[in-house]
Design a protein around this motif. Structure first.
Motif, PDB file in Angstrom:
ATOM      1  N   PRO A 182     -20.702   4.864   2.716  1.00 58.89           N
ATOM      2  CA  PRO A 182     -21.822   3.971   2.416  1.00 58.89           C
ATOM      3  C   PRO A 182     -21.405   2.508   2.516  1.00 58.89           C
ATOM      4  O   PRO A 182     -20.221   2.160   2.368  1.00 58.89           O
ATOM      5  CB  PRO A 182     -22.201   4.343   0.974  1.00 58.89           C
ATOM      6  CG  PRO A 182     -21.638   5.702   0.759  1.00 58.89           C
ATOM      7  CD  PRO A 182     -20.397   5.770   1.607  1.00 58.89           C
ATOM      8  N   THR A 183     -22.378   1.648   2.766  1.00 54.44           N
ATOM      9  CA  THR A 183     -22.117   0.213   2.887  1.00 54.44           C
ATOM     10  C   THR A 183     -21.582  -0.331   1.568  1.00 54.44           C
ATOM     11  O   THR A 183     -22.116  -0.046   0.497  1.00 54.44           O
ATOM     12  CB  THR A 183     -23.411  -0.518   3.266  1.00 54.44           C
ATOM     13  OG1 THR A 183     -23.871  -0.005   4.512  1.00 54.44           O
ATOM     14  CG2 THR A 183     -23.180  -2.020   3.386  1.00 54.44           C
ATOM     15  N   GLY A 184     -20.514  -1.108   1.661  1.00 61.07           N
ATOM     16  CA  GLY A 184     -19.917  -1.715   0.481  1.00 61.07           C
ATOM     17  C   GLY A 184     -20.169  -3.210   0.429  1.00 61.07           C
ATOM     18  O   GLY A 184     -21.284  -3.679   0.708  1.00 61.07           O
ATOM     19  N   LEU A 185     -19.134  -3.969   0.119  1.00 63.49           N
ATOM     20  CA  LEU A 185     -19.235  -5.425   0.036  1.00 63.49           C
ATOM     21  C   LEU A 185     -19.729  -5.984   1.367  1.00 63.49           C
ATOM     22  O   LEU A 185     -19.253  -5.567   2.425  1.00 63.49           O
ATOM     23  CB  LEU A 185     -17.860  -6.014  -0.298  1.00 63.49           C
ATOM     24  CG  LEU A 185     -17.810  -7.503  -0.656  1.00 63.49           C
ATOM     25  CD1 LEU A 185     -18.400  -7.719  -2.051  1.00 63.49           C
ATOM     26  CD2 LEU A 185     -16.365  -7.997  -0.618  1.00 63.49           C
ATOM     27  N   SER A 214     -15.006  -3.090  -0.342  1.00 67.04           N
ATOM     28  CA  SER A 214     -15.383  -2.896   1.060  1.00 67.04           C
ATOM     29  C   SER A 214     -15.088  -1.475   1.508  1.00 67.04           C
ATOM     30  O   SER A 214     -15.918  -0.824   2.152  1.00 67.04           O
ATOM     31  CB  SER A 214     -14.609  -3.879   1.953  1.00 67.04           C
ATOM     32  OG  SER A 214     -14.889  -5.206   1.613  1.00 67.04           O
ATOM     33  N   TYR A 215     -13.881  -0.988   1.183  1.00 61.84           N
ATOM     34  CA  TYR A 215     -13.441   0.351   1.583  1.00 61.84           C
ATOM     35  C   TYR A 215     -13.367   1.186   0.307  1.00 61.84           C
ATOM     36  O   TYR A 215     -12.339   1.228  -0.355  1.00 61.84           O
ATOM     37  CB  TYR A 215     -12.096   0.265   2.296  1.00 61.84           C
ATOM     38  CG  TYR A 215     -12.132  -0.730   3.429  1.00 61.84           C
ATOM     39  CD1 TYR A 215     -12.871  -0.478   4.581  1.00 61.84           C
ATOM     40  CD2 TYR A 215     -11.459  -1.951   3.342  1.00 61.84           C
ATOM     41  CE1 TYR A 215     -12.947  -1.392   5.611  1.00 61.84           C
ATOM     42  CE2 TYR A 215     -11.527  -2.872   4.376  1.00 61.84           C
ATOM     43  CZ  TYR A 215     -12.271  -2.593   5.501  1.00 61.84           C
ATOM     44  OH  TYR A 215     -12.345  -3.509   6.527  1.00 61.84           O
ATOM     45  N   HIS A 216     -14.469   1.856  -0.026  1.00 57.83           N
ATOM     46  CA  HIS A 216     -14.663   2.303  -1.393  1.00 57.83           C
ATOM     47  C   HIS A 216     -14.994   3.779  -1.538  1.00 57.83           C
ATOM     48  O   HIS A 216     -15.170   4.265  -2.658  1.00 57.83           O
ATOM     49  CB  HIS A 216     -15.804   1.496  -2.008  1.00 57.83           C
ATOM     50  CG  HIS A 216     -17.114   1.706  -1.293  1.00 57.83           C
ATOM     51  ND1 HIS A 216     -18.065   2.603  -1.732  1.00 57.83           N
ATOM     52  CD2 HIS A 216     -17.601   1.158  -0.157  1.00 57.83           C
ATOM     53  CE1 HIS A 216     -19.090   2.576  -0.903  1.00 57.83           C
ATOM     54  NE2 HIS A 216     -18.833   1.713   0.071  1.00 57.83           N
ATOM     55  N   SER A 217     -15.086   4.524  -0.428  1.00 58.41           N
ATOM     56  CA  SER A 217     -15.596   5.890  -0.541  1.00 58.41           C
ATOM     57  C   SER A 217     -15.077   6.729   0.607  1.00 58.41           C
ATOM     58  O   SER A 217     -14.371   6.242   1.494  1.00 58.41           O
ATOM     59  CB  SER A 217     -17.133   5.838  -0.535  1.00 58.41           C
ATOM     60  OG  SER A 217     -17.684   7.123  -0.676  1.00 58.41           O
TER      61      SER A 217
END
Length: 609
Positions: A182-185, A214-217
């Motif tokens: 999913p879209t992060g920062l 930003s890179y979270h999932s």
């Protein structure tokens, strides 16, 4: 068909005639054996199903039932590959439901350039593609299978799987993506924090928090780098199910697409009566479709090497001239970060691949008369998958883009030519990702500042010694020198220099990948400095012209002066040991040039040709 696309395709067909015929003859010999495991002696076959449950053992004795190999890049350290953890069990069940068997035939290594960037491990990155291809060969060498499913997405993983699959081109194949996170920062905010940190205006804790947001999932990185470029290209080549590329992981739609892929591979096997091996599916038109998708979306520069190697695996010979000539007529239809503000999830919401393929077909830029894993005709890929009452169906996708600032129409493109440019001049040949560079920054003529390691640039940058118009030359980074690492560390400081008002550019025989940003970067310079390319003769202060509009890279030094200069080889021994790099020395010295695919299989050309 657009007459220029048709002409390039025809030229590839003529150029590849001998090698393609030899390849098809080879897979024809292999496919003549029909059900492969029927040829195995009883002891061999018994070993092949010894670990199976009783029903699978019975089914594998029954030659009317298909056995599907599962090749996976799963590891639980890397976000893009984590979703594959439970795919084998899911796929086996889906295969059982249609009277087939699935076996987890093998795993392939998967490394992440986002983790190794700026570190010694990055020097193994490009070579990992060849290791992956060889790992596929080992996995399939048991000769137990009637088809294969390939689970992989990122950087070198997907191209390596593709090359391995084509080595077993007599088997049907389907590629199974995992989808983007999913879209992060927001991307602008991420870049802002990186630049503040480089200038000493943000702490490491600030930087880490930004990167973690930003890179979270699980899933691929959401920007349009090599991983998502791979998926765009493979889908346009008809090797995914329609619309499968950018469905997020761990959703019901993703789960149903994976089940549907398992069912679909059984419809392509010899037992189905609709036999379509991947080596026959992937022909010259399919390769051109992949190139067109790359150019129309401003995709990763890495694919200019990967597609050469991938095509060669099917006996098809393409080169950078083909890419250059296609780029002249294929318009830029997408603005996806770093070529625009929005990420791949927004691209999907705006209509995704179904809209893109529809527009390219409308413009006569894609070959519709090709085989795909779901039948004949690429127009099938204007459909999109949805769930209706919990069931997967495919319906016609949007008739036009839902946001023309992200996906343009064929009538009003963002640019009349593609997002990648082949550069030519006395320095050799190179690639520039022009889609990410504003027009006013695409032409630069400035003195050279020379580095022979990316690690040396940071000190000069912090000391203010790069606060001037300059062409930053980073050489001895090519395939045979140190394995052609991606030079991500250079992106942020060069971007800051440009923001300060300086005219700067990068010239290198290394890589910059799908992360190529707003600074003009002529990369993949061939011939590389290590093998005597003119790049090795450049001296500090030499004027260099880089013109992204015309495709020029020129060292502005009289030929008489250049004739008296000698190549300046350097000792790369420090890159040949440590972090396992010593294990790759033999492989590295066999790598071909970037334009030839930068692979170690180039010796096989003699056999193919």
């Amino acid at each position: 068909m657009n007459k220029f696309v048709q002409a390039v395709t025809q030229r590839i067909i003529e150029r590849s005639k001998v090698s393609r015929q030899a390849y098809l003859a080879r897979i024809e010999t292999l496919s003549a054996h029909k059900t492969a495991r029927a040829q195995l002696p009883c002891s061999n076959l018994a070993h092949g199903f010894a670990g199976c449950c009783g029903q699978d053992k019975s089914d594998l004795k029954n030659l009317l039932k298909s056995n599907i190999a599962i090749i996976s890049s799963y590891n639980d350290m890397l976000s893009a590959h984590k979703p594959y953890e439970h795919y084998p069990a899911q796929i086996r069940q889906a295969l059982h439901d249609v009277g087939a068997v699935g076996q987890m035939a093998g795993g392939v290594p998967a490394m992440c350039d986002g983790v190794t960037q700026g570190e010694p491990g990055m020097e193994l990155s490009l070579m990992s593609r060849d290791v992956i291809a060889m790992s596929v060969a080992i996995s399939l060498s048991h000769n137990m299978f009637d088809g294969a499913m390939y689970l992989g997405v990122c950087d070198k993983i997907l191209p390596g799987l593709f090359v391995g699959a084509l080595a077993f081109g007599h088997l049907p194949a389907i590629f199974v993506p995992s989808g983007p996170m999913p879209t992060g920062l927001p991307n602008k905010e991420k870049v802002r924090i990186r630049q503040l940190y480089s200038e000493g205006k943000a702490t490491r804790a600030d930087l880490l928090e930004s990167e973690a947001e930003s890179y979270h999932s699980t899933g691929t990185c959401a920007f349009y780098g090599t991983a998502n470029s791979n998926q765009m290209v493979i889908e346009t080549m008809g090797l995914h199910l329609p619309g499968a590329a950018f469905v997020p992981p761990e959703t019901q739609l993703r789960q149903e697409l994976t089940n549907a892929a398992a069912r679909q591979i059984t419809r392509l096997t010899e037992q189905s009566g609709n036999y379509l091996p991947v080596g026959r599916l992937v022909d010259e038109k399919v390769i051109v479709n992949g190139l067109v998708a790359l150019l129309a979306t401003g995709g990763s520069t890495n694919l200019t090497m990967h597609l050469v190697s991938m095509a060669k695996a099917a006996g098809i010979i393409i080169n950078w001239d083909d890419i250059s000539q296609l780029s002249d007529v294929v318009p830029l239809l997408c603005r996806i970060y770093p070529n625009g503000p929005m990420d791949i999830n927004y691209f999907q919401a705006a209509g995704g691949t179904s809209v893109l393929i529809r527009e390219l077909l409308k413009g006569g830029l894609l070959h519709d008369d090709v085989n795909t894993v779901v039948g004949h005709g690429l127009s099938r890929y204007t459909q999109e998958p949805i769930l209706e009452n919990g069931e997967l169906i495919f319906r016609e996708g949007p008739l036009e883009s839902l946001d023309k600032t992200v996906i343009a129409s064929i009538d009003k493109p963002f640019n009349s030519h593609g997002g990648l440019k082949v550069m030519t001049g006395n320095l050799g040949r190179a690639i520039m990702k022009t889609s990410a560079v504003e027009a006013e920054h695409q032409i630069i003529e400035a003195p050279a500042v020379i580095f022979e390691s990316q690690y040396d640039l940071e000190a000069k940058f912090k000391a203010g010694q790069l606060d001037k118009d300059c062409v930053v030359v980073v050489r001895y980074q090519g395939p045979q020198a140190i394995g052609m690492p991606e030079l991500h560390k250079l992106i942020t400081p060069l971007g800051i220099l440009q923001d300060r008002g300086f005219n700067v550019a990068l010239l290198t025989d290394g890589r910059l990948s799908g992360a190529s940003g707003k600074v003009p970067a002529a990369i993949h310079v061939t011939p590389e400095a290590y093998v005597g390319g003119l790049l090795s003769k450049v001296e500090e202060g030499d004027l260099i012209r880089i013109n992204g509009k015309t495709g020029e890279i020129t060292l502005l030094v009289d030929q008489s002066e250049l004739d008296h200069r000698i190549c300046k080889p350097i000792n790369c021994d420090s890159s040949y040991i440590g972090f396992g790099r010593e294990l790759f020395n033999t492989l590295r010295c066999r790598l071909s040039s970037a334009e030839e695919g930068a692979d170690s299989f180039n010796v096989l050309d003699k056999d193919i040709h």
